[in-house]
Design an enzyme around this catalytic site. Sequence first.
Site, PDB file in Angstrom:
ATOM      1  N   CYS A   1       0.934  -1.158   0.067  1.00 48.48           N
ATOM      2  CA  CYS A   1      -0.043  -0.120   0.100  1.00 48.48           C
ATOM      3  C   CYS A   1       0.951   1.216   0.150  1.00 48.48           C
ATOM      4  O   CYS A   1       0.881   1.990   1.044  1.00 48.48           O
ATOM      5  CB  CYS A   1      -0.998  -0.152   1.114  1.00 48.48           C
ATOM      6  SG  CYS A   1      -2.307  -1.235   1.103  1.00 48.48           S
ATOM      7  N   GLU A   2       1.237   1.509  -1.102  1.00 46.86           N
ATOM      8  CA  GLU A   2       2.582   2.504  -1.206  1.00 46.86           C
ATOM      9  C   GLU A   2       2.494   2.958  -2.709  1.00 46.86           C
ATOM     10  O   GLU A   2       2.956   1.929  -3.600  1.00 46.86           O
ATOM     11  CB  GLU A   2       3.732   1.906  -0.722  1.00 46.86           C
ATOM     12  CG  GLU A   2       4.951   3.034  -0.691  1.00 46.86           C
ATOM     13  CD  GLU A   2       5.309   3.548   0.948  1.00 46.86           C
ATOM     14  OE1 GLU A   2       4.556   2.903   1.730  1.00 46.86           O
ATOM     15  OE2 GLU A   2       5.835   4.512   1.115  1.00 46.86           O
TER      16      GLU A   2
END
Length: 446
Positions: A373-374
Amino acid sequence: MTTDVPSELAREPLTDSPWPLTSARDDAGRLRIGGVDVADLAASHGTPLWVVDEEDLRTRCRAYVDAFPDVWVAYASKAWCAVGILQIVAEEGLWVDVVSGGELHTAKVAGVPMDRVVFHGSNKSLAELRMAAQLGVGRVVADSFEELERLENVGDELDHTFATWLRITPGIDAHTHEYTRTGHDDSKFGFTLSLGLADTAMRRTAELRHVDVVGIHAHIGSQIFGTDPFVANAEVLIALLARWRDELGVTLAECNLGGGMGVRYTSADDPVPIGRYGEAVLAAVDRACEEHGYPRPQLAVEPGRAIIAPAVVTLYEIGTVKRLEGMTTYVSVDGGMSDNIRPALYQAEHDVALVNRSVAGELEVCTVVGKHCESGDLVRDRVPLPADLAPGDLLAVAATGAYTASMASNYNRLPRPAAVLVRAGEVRTLQRRETYEDVVARDAIL
Ligand SMILES: Cc1ncc(COP(=O)(O)O)c(C=O)c1O
């Protein structure tokens, strides 16, 4: 531009392709490494998966030993420190460079002869130095005045004398990524020559009973192309040895020239062949020794990346393909920055290829991303890949042997991948895949 898996052997096999030596596509276009079909590996061992071409790794070790006759070649284990890898490099006659208690322990478990271990590190603790003394590590590299005193105290405590190399900061800018250059004056590593700190350190050691300085060391950086910076490094170190002979009456007999040789990650990289690198560095040493009338010291070099990086690929399965008309096609794989931080940390690029079927038909510019999640979780930005990529397809990322597994994390609590060795159709486990149980193993349940 991406370099596809080579079909025939290149002119300089060890540096001309980012793909491992024994990699080739079969008639169906599927990638085989070490005689093993990587799609079968994905089926049997899962993905993400580090695939190590054992023949390639051994060939690079031998190429280095051949390029540096009578030189101690130490594998810089920080590139990838695993028991099996250290066993292989030791079998191929290399020393091992470690920078922490953990790497030292790994070398011990791997059965690396301790007198062929070099202990580096810019802030070694008392406990680590005790470990080094008790295990009888071959050479310790002193990096600061604090460490000289710590070595003396531990030596006194354990009645041990450390055969020591002083780490010199030679004032050479290696023109590589800011995070991996180490030889310039304003570096966190070593005794800065231009500020007289190396002289002060050498004089201080004359007063110490448990620090036996037998030589010097300098490492100027990593992923360096061309031979000039390495030649300059050799010239500075030999000149220093000669000056200390003349000024301090000390003739040191050992000189470690560090590591740093660049490798090919994409066709844009142009590494020097290992043989030419060796020739240039050894010629520079001999020239400088002649110029200063200095006896050729026992030399050492410490390649990390150049030994392991190109011998390894990472195998991923595609999970999603998101086509944003007029913008980007995102291809998301089942790993990313937790198994390869280099794109995020160094803006590094690695070649990528579709490997479970032949690459036919139209290509499309894609951005391969990880599942973390980046938004910075990039595998490779803007790379041409087959336009018909779909979930379930397998991508391989080239030259992922160095500073990937060794920097891996459990970000987003992803278990760290498995690693296998392939050779002559055989598959051996190097590291098992972490489980979710492993991921929570250190957590206390309150
Ligand atoms: C002291 C020292 N030696 C050797 C190396 C290995 O460098 P490379 O992997 O670029 O060959 C490093 C890497 O940072 C290092 O710090």
